[in-house]
Design a protein around this motif. Structure first.
Motif, mmCIF file in Angstrom:
data_model
loop_
_atom_site.group_PDB
_atom_site.id
_atom_site.type_symbol
_atom_site.label_atom_id
_atom_site.label_comp_id
_atom_site.label_asym_id
_atom_site.label_seq_id
_atom_site.Cartn_x
_atom_site.Cartn_y
_atom_site.Cartn_z
ATOM 1 N N ASN A 47 37.381 13.828 65.690
ATOM 2 C CA ASN A 47 36.882 14.898 64.496
ATOM 3 C C ASN A 47 35.676 14.114 63.922
ATOM 4 N N PRO A 48 34.585 14.534 64.226
ATOM 5 C CA PRO A 48 33.342 13.542 63.913
ATOM 6 C C PRO A 48 32.976 13.848 62.497
ATOM 7 N N ALA A 49 33.349 14.529 61.921
ATOM 8 C CA ALA A 49 32.967 15.038 60.285
ATOM 9 C C ALA A 49 34.240 15.281 59.447
ATOM 10 N N GLY A 50 34.826 14.267 58.871
ATOM 11 C CA GLY A 50 36.008 14.748 58.022
ATOM 12 C C GLY A 50 36.015 15.151 56.679
ATOM 13 N N LEU A 51 34.547 14.985 56.223
ATOM 14 C CA LEU A 51 34.015 15.349 54.923
ATOM 15 C C LEU A 51 34.452 16.946 54.666
ATOM 16 N N ASP A 52 34.754 16.928 53.314
ATOM 17 C CA ASP A 52 34.637 18.370 52.716
ATOM 18 C C ASP A 52 33.441 18.978 52.615
ATOM 19 N N ALA A 53 33.292 20.273 52.427
ATOM 20 C CA ALA A 53 31.937 20.736 52.352
ATOM 21 C C ALA A 53 31.290 20.729 50.857
ATOM 22 N N TYR A 54 30.226 19.809 50.500
ATOM 23 C CA TYR A 54 29.508 19.712 49.395
ATOM 24 C C TYR A 54 28.050 19.814 49.796
ATOM 25 N N TRP A 55 27.516 19.744 48.731
ATOM 26 C CA TRP A 55 25.919 19.962 48.806
ATOM 27 C C TRP A 55 25.337 18.523 49.456
ATOM 28 N N TRP A 56 26.237 17.482 49.441
ATOM 29 C CA TRP A 56 25.833 16.133 50.023
ATOM 30 C C TRP A 56 26.304 15.768 51.237
ATOM 31 N N THR A 57 26.987 16.409 51.632
ATOM 32 C CA THR A 57 27.742 16.596 52.851
ATOM 33 C C THR A 57 26.736 16.003 54.248
ATOM 34 N N VAL A 58 25.950 16.929 54.407
ATOM 35 C CA VAL A 58 24.746 16.827 55.596
ATOM 36 C C VAL A 58 23.919 15.622 55.458
ATOM 37 N N PRO A 59 23.451 15.218 54.184
ATOM 38 C CA PRO A 59 22.668 14.120 53.911
ATOM 39 C C PRO A 59 23.342 12.802 54.227
ATOM 40 N N VAL A 60 24.681 12.825 53.702
ATOM 41 C CA VAL A 60 25.517 11.694 53.968
ATOM 42 C C VAL A 60 25.931 11.409 55.466
ATOM 43 N N LEU A 61 26.157 12.488 55.966
ATOM 44 C CA LEU A 61 26.267 12.484 57.475
ATOM 45 C C LEU A 61 25.129 11.927 58.134
ATOM 46 N N ILE A 62 24.041 12.184 57.971
ATOM 47 C CA ILE A 62 22.830 11.879 58.482
ATOM 48 C C ILE A 62 22.576 10.233 58.285
ATOM 49 N N LEU A 63 22.837 9.842 56.885
ATOM 50 C CA LEU A 63 22.851 8.542 56.770
ATOM 51 C C LEU A 63 23.936 7.601 57.587
ATOM 52 N N ALA A 64 24.921 8.355 57.653
ATOM 53 C CA ALA A 64 26.060 7.555 58.402
ATOM 54 C C ALA A 64 25.605 7.335 59.922
ATOM 55 N N ALA A 65 24.873 8.522 60.342
ATOM 56 C CA ALA A 65 24.376 8.355 61.859
ATOM 57 C C ALA A 65 23.454 7.215 61.954
ATOM 58 N N LEU A 66 22.567 7.348 60.890
ATOM 59 C CA LEU A 66 21.597 6.079 60.798
ATOM 60 C C LEU A 66 22.048 4.659 60.888
ATOM 61 N N GLN A 67 23.040 4.797 59.890
ATOM 62 C CA GLN A 67 23.651 3.417 59.648
ATOM 63 C C GLN A 67 24.421 2.980 60.934
ATOM 64 N N ASN A 68 24.902 3.834 61.497
ATOM 65 C CA ASN A 68 25.820 3.310 62.900
ATOM 66 C C ASN A 68 24.779 3.044 63.964
ATOM 67 N N ALA A 69 23.602 3.570 64.015
ATOM 68 C CA ALA A 69 22.562 3.261 64.916
ATOM 69 C C ALA A 69 22.015 1.965 64.905
ATOM 70 N N LEU A 70 21.827 1.577 63.333
ATOM 71 C CA LEU A 70 21.162 0.305 63.069
ATOM 72 C C LEU A 70 22.234 -0.661 63.414
ATOM 73 N N LEU A 71 23.320 -0.516 62.986
ATOM 74 C CA LEU A 71 24.369 -1.638 63.104
ATOM 75 C C LEU A 71 24.611 -2.109 64.527
ATOM 76 N N GLU A 72 25.020 -1.094 65.530
ATOM 77 C CA GLU A 72 25.247 -1.130 66.747
ATOM 78 C C GLU A 72 24.141 -1.712 67.495
ATOM 79 N N GLU A 73 22.760 -1.116 67.283
ATOM 80 C CA GLU A 73 21.698 -1.481 68.097
ATOM 81 C C GLU A 73 20.946 -2.762 67.731
ATOM 82 N N VAL A 74 20.996 -2.950 66.563
ATOM 83 C CA VAL A 74 20.336 -4.416 66.042
ATOM 84 C C VAL A 74 21.392 -5.485 66.390
#
Length: 239
Positions: free
Chosen positions: A120-147
């Motif tokens: 389940n890639p997105a366990g967050l409830d549906a809020y106005w900030w859900t999509v922005p937070v998921l995008i930030l989480a994706a960027l964070q994963n990418a930076l952590l793993e690739e760097v």
């Protein structure tokens, strides 16, 4: 460095897999939830999410600091700068397609063989900030793993004069190990991804396209799961 970040994650992921395999419930009947809700109160949940993303980037800052070499920018050293942004974006999107399309098929095959949990890639409830937070989480994963798993680890192993096959294997196996909590099938798929990314880095010495590719993959996975209708997800075999 690894003990503070992905090495620690790899250790706990291996323990998590052992715990999953020793349950009475079959592995294929279990679920791994990414980006879970941390609180039933929306703004407290948002605070938890943003704090988690921020603290996860601390090892990235440490890795970049440790890679600094006599005044030479660590960003330039591993190719995390914006000097070739157009090319990096193009290559990154291409790599995301190269990895993502076969990756979905690999995930579904693993599910059919009982080698993967339901993710389940997105366990967050549906809020106005859900999509922005998921995008930030994706960027964070990418930076952590690739760097860390590519830029930092591979540069250090090059300094230690490891052979190219050994360096690629070390980076790829680390990537696979910290995904073991999703099942051995997903771990193998991430090893393959790690081989491709490591090979590219050794050829080009640029981590930016890998960050772009990883971000695109996670954004599609996280946001797609959050916004697509349930019946679409069932057709895709991911719900």
């Amino acid at each position: 460095m690894l003990g503070l970040s992905l090495g620690q994650s790899a250790f706990y992921a291996a323990l998590r897999l052992v715990e999953r395999l020793t349950r009475e419930q079959a592995l294929s009947q279990q679920t791994a939830t990414l980006n879970p809700t941390r609180s039933p109160r929306p703004y407290l949940d948002l605070t938890y999410q943003v704090a988690g993303i921020a603290f996860a980037l601390v090892p990235v800052a440490l890795a970049l600091y440790l890679l600094s070499d006599h005044g030479r920018s660590s960003l330039r050293r591993i190719g995390l700068d914006g000097s070739r942004m157009g090319r990096d974006l193009g290559v990154g999107v291409g790599l995301s397609a190269l990895i993502g399309i076969p990756g979905l098929a690999f995930y579904l095959a693993g599910r059919a063989l009982g080698l993967n949990v339901l993710i389940n890639p997105a366990g967050l409830d549906a809020y106005w900030w859900t999509v922005p937070v998921l995008i930030l989480a994706a960027l964070q994963n990418a930076l952590l793993e690739e760097v860390v798993a590519v830029g930092y680890l591979m540069e250090r192993l090059l300094e230690l004069r490891w052979s190219v096959p050994a360096i690629i294997a070390a980076s790829a196996l680390l990537r696979g190990t910290y995904h073991l909590y999703q099942g051995p099938g997903m771990a193998i798929g991430n090893v393959v991804m790690g081989i491709v990314f490591s090979w590219y880095y050794l050829r080009r010495r640029r981590v930016m396209p890998l960050v772009v590719a990883h971000t695109v993959l996670d954004v599609v996975s996280f946001v797609g799961y959050a916004v697509l209708p349930a019946e679409w997800l069932e057709v895709l075999g991911v719900a």
